[in-house]
Design a protein around this motif. Structure first.
Motif, PDB file in Angstrom:
ATOM      1  N   ALA A 155       0.811  -1.222   0.000  1.00  0.00           N
ATOM      2  CA  ALA A 155       0.000   0.000   0.000  1.00  0.00           C
ATOM      3  C   ALA A 155       0.841   1.267   0.000  1.00  0.00           C
ATOM      4  CB  ALA A 155      -0.933  -0.005   1.210  1.00  0.00           C
ATOM      5  N   GLY A 156       2.160   1.142   0.191  1.00  0.00           N
ATOM      6  CA  GLY A 156       3.009   2.319   0.092  1.00  0.00           C
ATOM      7  C   GLY A 156       3.901   2.608   1.270  1.00  0.00           C
ATOM      8  N   ALA A 157       3.908   1.764   2.298  1.00  0.00           N
ATOM      9  CA  ALA A 157       4.786   2.006   3.435  1.00  0.00           C
ATOM     10  C   ALA A 157       6.242   1.907   3.022  1.00  0.00           C
ATOM     11  CB  ALA A 157       4.491   1.015   4.553  1.00  0.00           C
ATOM     12  N   THR A 158       7.052   2.862   3.469  1.00  0.00           N
ATOM     13  CA  THR A 158       8.494   2.762   3.304  1.00  0.00           C
ATOM     14  C   THR A 158       9.062   1.788   4.332  1.00  0.00           C
ATOM     15  OG1 THR A 158       8.476   5.135   2.776  1.00  0.00           O
ATOM     16  CG2 THR A 158      10.621   4.095   3.115  1.00  0.00           C
ATOM     17  N   GLN A 159       8.484   1.838   5.520  1.00  0.00           N
ATOM     18  CA  GLN A 159       8.940   1.024   6.642  1.00  0.00           C
ATOM     19  C   GLN A 159       7.723   0.511   7.401  1.00  0.00           C
ATOM     20  OE1 GLN A 159      10.194   2.835  10.557  1.00  0.00           O
ATOM     21  NE2 GLN A 159      12.241   2.228   9.825  1.00  0.00           N
ATOM     22  N   VAL A 160       7.798  -0.721   7.893  1.00  0.00           N
ATOM     23  CA  VAL A 160       6.805  -1.228   8.836  1.00  0.00           C
ATOM     24  C   VAL A 160       7.502  -1.435  10.173  1.00  0.00           C
ATOM     25  CG1 VAL A 160       5.254  -3.120   9.437  1.00  0.00           C
ATOM     26  CG2 VAL A 160       5.365  -2.308   7.083  1.00  0.00           C
ATOM     27  N   ALA A 161       6.916  -0.851  11.227  1.00  0.00           N
ATOM     28  CA  ALA A 161       7.449  -0.967  12.578  1.00  0.00           C
ATOM     29  C   ALA A 161       6.497  -1.842  13.385  1.00  0.00           C
ATOM     30  CB  ALA A 161       7.592   0.405  13.223  1.00  0.00           C
ATOM     31  N   LEU A 162       6.951  -3.015  13.738  1.00  0.00           N
ATOM     32  CA  LEU A 162       6.096  -3.954  14.455  1.00  0.00           C
ATOM     33  C   LEU A 162       6.021  -3.626  15.938  1.00  0.00           C
ATOM     34  CD1 LEU A 162       6.930  -7.510  13.071  1.00  0.00           C
ATOM     35  CD2 LEU A 162       4.758  -6.288  12.893  1.00  0.00           C
ATOM     36  N   THR A 163       4.814  -3.689  16.479  1.00  0.00           N
ATOM     37  CA  THR A 163       4.574  -3.701  17.914  1.00  0.00           C
ATOM     38  C   THR A 163       4.052  -5.076  18.278  1.00  0.00           C
ATOM     39  OG1 THR A 163       4.113  -1.339  18.179  1.00  0.00           O
ATOM     40  CG2 THR A 163       3.136  -2.814  19.781  1.00  0.00           C
ATOM     41  N   LEU A 164       4.794  -5.821  19.081  1.00  0.00           N
ATOM     42  CA  LEU A 164       4.320  -7.121  19.537  1.00  0.00           C
ATOM     43  C   LEU A 164       3.497  -6.918  20.799  1.00  0.00           C
ATOM     44  CD1 LEU A 164       7.309  -9.571  18.925  1.00  0.00           C
ATOM     45  CD2 LEU A 164       5.519  -8.780  17.375  1.00  0.00           C
ATOM     46  N   VAL A 165       2.240  -7.266  20.706  1.00  0.00           N
ATOM     47  CA  VAL A 165       1.286  -7.034  21.786  1.00  0.00           C
ATOM     48  C   VAL A 165       1.284  -8.247  22.708  1.00  0.00           C
ATOM     49  CG1 VAL A 165      -1.126  -6.511  22.317  1.00  0.00           C
ATOM     50  CG2 VAL A 165      -0.094  -5.645  20.211  1.00  0.00           C
ATOM     51  N   GLY A 166       1.188  -7.982  24.007  1.00  0.00           N
ATOM     52  CA  GLY A 166       1.148  -9.058  24.986  1.00  0.00           C
ATOM     53  C   GLY A 166       2.284  -8.937  25.978  1.00  0.00           C
ATOM     54  N   PRO A 167       2.309  -9.801  26.984  1.00  0.00           N
ATOM     55  CA  PRO A 167       3.322  -9.714  28.037  1.00  0.00           C
ATOM     56  C   PRO A 167       4.713  -9.999  27.513  1.00  0.00           C
ATOM     57  CG  PRO A 167       2.091 -11.768  28.227  1.00  0.00           C
ATOM     58  CD  PRO A 167       1.387 -10.947  27.203  1.00  0.00           C
ATOM     59  N   LEU A 168       5.708  -9.399  28.171  1.00  0.00           N
ATOM     60  CA  LEU A 168       7.097  -9.630  27.795  1.00  0.00           C
ATOM     61  C   LEU A 168       7.573 -10.917  28.464  1.00  0.00           C
ATOM     62  CD1 LEU A 168       9.614  -8.738  26.317  1.00  0.00           C
ATOM     63  CD2 LEU A 168      10.192  -7.265  28.250  1.00  0.00           C
ATOM     64  N   ASP A 169       7.327 -12.034  27.782  1.00  0.00           N
ATOM     65  CA  ASP A 169       7.686 -13.337  28.309  1.00  0.00           C
ATOM     66  C   ASP A 169       8.589 -14.058  27.303  1.00  0.00           C
ATOM     67  OD1 ASP A 169       5.916 -13.982  26.279  1.00  0.00           O
ATOM     68  OD2 ASP A 169       4.310 -14.640  27.623  1.00  0.00           O
ATOM     69  N   ASP A 170       8.901 -15.311  27.576  1.00  0.00           N
ATOM     70  CA  ASP A 170       9.792 -16.050  26.686  1.00  0.00           C
ATOM     71  C   ASP A 170       9.204 -16.208  25.282  1.00  0.00           C
ATOM     72  OD1 ASP A 170      11.668 -16.289  28.678  1.00  0.00           O
ATOM     73  OD2 ASP A 170      11.084 -18.328  29.259  1.00  0.00           O
ATOM     74  N   VAL A 171       7.866 -16.345  25.197  1.00  0.00           N
ATOM     75  CA  VAL A 171       7.225 -16.475  23.888  1.00  0.00           C
ATOM     76  C   VAL A 171       7.449 -15.214  23.060  1.00  0.00           C
ATOM     77  CG1 VAL A 171       5.010 -16.704  22.687  1.00  0.00           C
ATOM     78  CG2 VAL A 171       5.499 -18.123  24.688  1.00  0.00           C
ATOM     79  N   LYS A 172       7.288 -14.061  23.698  1.00  0.00           N
ATOM     80  CA  LYS A 172       7.497 -12.814  22.962  1.00  0.00           C
ATOM     81  C   LYS A 172       8.966 -12.631  22.590  1.00  0.00           C
ATOM     82  CE  LYS A 172       5.331  -8.770  23.764  1.00  0.00           C
ATOM     83  NZ  LYS A 172       5.055  -7.415  24.333  1.00  0.00           N
ATOM     84  N   LEU A 173       9.876 -12.952  23.487  1.00  0.00           N
ATOM     85  CA  LEU A 173      11.295 -12.822  23.153  1.00  0.00           C
ATOM     86  C   LEU A 173      11.665 -13.734  21.992  1.00  0.00           C
ATOM     87  CD1 LEU A 173      12.888 -12.567  26.707  1.00  0.00           C
ATOM     88  CD2 LEU A 173      12.733 -10.751  24.989  1.00  0.00           C
ATOM     89  N   ASP A 174      11.092 -14.938  21.969  1.00  0.00           N
ATOM     90  CA  ASP A 174      11.335 -15.828  20.823  1.00  0.00           C
ATOM     91  C   ASP A 174      10.818 -15.200  19.535  1.00  0.00           C
ATOM     92  OD1 ASP A 174      12.544 -17.724  22.411  1.00  0.00           O
ATOM     93  OD2 ASP A 174      10.774 -19.000  22.580  1.00  0.00           O
ATOM     94  N   ALA A 175       9.668 -14.531  19.635  1.00  0.00           N
ATOM     95  CA  ALA A 175       9.117 -13.872  18.449  1.00  0.00           C
ATOM     96  C   ALA A 175      10.006 -12.726  18.002  1.00  0.00           C
ATOM     97  CB  ALA A 175       7.706 -13.368  18.748  1.00  0.00           C
ATOM     98  N   TYR A 176      10.523 -11.949  18.946  1.00  0.00           N
ATOM     99  CA  TYR A 176      11.444 -10.873  18.574  1.00  0.00           C
ATOM    100  C   TYR A 176      12.671 -11.435  17.861  1.00  0.00           C
ATOM    101  CZ  TYR A 176       9.269  -6.885  20.948  1.00  0.00           C
ATOM    102  OH  TYR A 176       8.435  -5.858  21.297  1.00  0.00           O
ATOM    103  N   ARG A 177      13.161 -12.557  18.327  1.00  0.00           N
ATOM    104  CA  ARG A 177      14.327 -13.177  17.686  1.00  0.00           C
ATOM    105  C   ARG A 177      13.980 -13.614  16.258  1.00  0.00           C
ATOM    106  NH1 ARG A 177      14.941 -16.935  20.997  1.00  0.00           N
ATOM    107  NH2 ARG A 177      16.558 -16.086  22.342  1.00  0.00           N
ATOM    108  N   ALA A 178      12.813 -14.225  16.116  1.00  0.00           N
ATOM    109  CA  ALA A 178      12.415 -14.744  14.810  1.00  0.00           C
ATOM    110  C   ALA A 178      12.103 -13.627  13.823  1.00  0.00           C
ATOM    111  CB  ALA A 178      11.199 -15.661  14.961  1.00  0.00           C
ATOM    112  N   LEU A 179      11.699 -12.461  14.319  1.00  0.00           N
ATOM    113  CA  LEU A 179      11.260 -11.373  13.442  1.00  0.00           C
ATOM    114  C   LEU A 179      12.358 -10.369  13.135  1.00  0.00           C
ATOM    115  CD1 LEU A 179       7.698 -10.923  14.922  1.00  0.00           C
ATOM    116  CD2 LEU A 179       8.230 -11.570  12.561  1.00  0.00           C
ATOM    117  N   ALA A 180      13.602 -10.710  13.430  1.00  0.00           N
ATOM    118  CA  ALA A 180      14.716  -9.879  12.960  1.00  0.00           C
ATOM    119  C   ALA A 180      14.916 -10.199  11.490  1.00  0.00           C
ATOM    120  CB  ALA A 180      15.969 -10.165  13.772  1.00  0.00           C
TER     121      ALA A 180
END
Length: 279
Positions: A250-275
């Protein structure tokens, strides 16, 4: 100024819930995973510029943007001076983001004239600092094209991104995209609803969402499934990657992800996978 920033970034809301040392550990972890840029929203708890300074000092290469600093919180000279010093202290690693809500009308002025005058004050002390505006209205979106180096949007659909691109031309456009990773769709909706509840109390957010075609029924707390599904990407990291491609298309130059939910091991794994490789 033409902004040259990573194609992907993060918008990290976790900092409001972390102490000083926790912020340092978290942002260093993100840098270790390979993330190259973070936007820091100013919502509750943390002050925009001191937090940006903390993140910049805690990392070696991460680009930091205020996404966005609330103009009503400080006079233009204070914002401009802080931004100038951060840009000078961390060359190529800082972007000033500014925004204003309809609450400014309590001062007897509309958001557009307020922000236009505010930028005059900022530019007196920080004219060379890269800056973006947070905007949804046609007037402030056009102001970004006239007076800033980019636009950042939040909680919008690809339809809004397409409209923004048509309005600002070739200007840098970052779109903050919510995502819930590692949960079923039903569970993910509930996590997102908890976070969305605050924004469904804000008149400027409600007005924006109505312009995007959502009804009063969609916006009535806790928000309809239709609303959640339009604003939030769900699923595995690969499914989230696929979902946010709609914003790029649609035209975004950049997408900045916000991962919603508690900062737990599941979210940290997602941050690792989404680099992402695009970084």
């Amino acid at each position: 100024m033409t902004l040259s920033l990573p194609r992907t970034a993060l918008s990290i809301s976790e900092l409001d819930g972390l102490d000083h040392d926790g912020v340092i550990r978290f942002v260093r972890t993100l840098e270790e995973y390979g993330h190259r840029m973070v936007w820091i929203p100013e919502v509750t708890g943390r002050e925009a510029f001191t937090t940006a300074a903390l993140v910049l000092s805690a990392t070696e290469r991460v680009i930091v943007g205020n996404g966005v600093a609330r103009a009503l919180e400080r006079v233009p000279k204070s914002a401009g001076s802080a931004a100038r010093d951060l840009a000078a202290g961390y060359p190529g690693r800082y972007v000033l983001g500014l925004g204003v809500s309809g609450a400014v009308r309590e001062r007897g002025v509309g958001p557009l004239p307020f922000l236009r005058e505010y930028l005059d004050g900022v530019d007196k002390v920080a004219s060379g600092v890269p800056k973006v505006l947070g905007a949804y209205s046609a007037g402030i979106t056009r102001l970004a094209a006239e007076r800033a180096d980019g636009l950042i949007t939040f909680l919008v659909t690809p339809e809004h991104t397409r409209w923004a691109r048509e309005t600002i031309g070739d200007l840098f456009l970052s779109v903050v995209q919510w995502a819930v990773v590692g949960r079923s769709r039903a569970a993910a909706r509930e996590v997102a609803r908890d976070r969305l509840a605050y924004y469904l109390t804000l008149p400027h957010q409600l007005a924006k969402l109505k312009r995007l075609g959502f009804t009063d029924a969609d916006l009535a707390p806790p928000g309809s499934d239709r609303l959640l599904d339009a604003l939030v990407a769900y699923g595995t990291p690969d499914q989230v990657r696929e979902a946010v491609r709609a914003q790029y298309d649609a035209g975004a130059t950049q997408v900045a992800l916000t991962l919603v939910g508690p900062l737990d091991d599941v979210k940290l794994d997602a941050y690792r996978a989404l680099a992402w490789e695009e970084n």
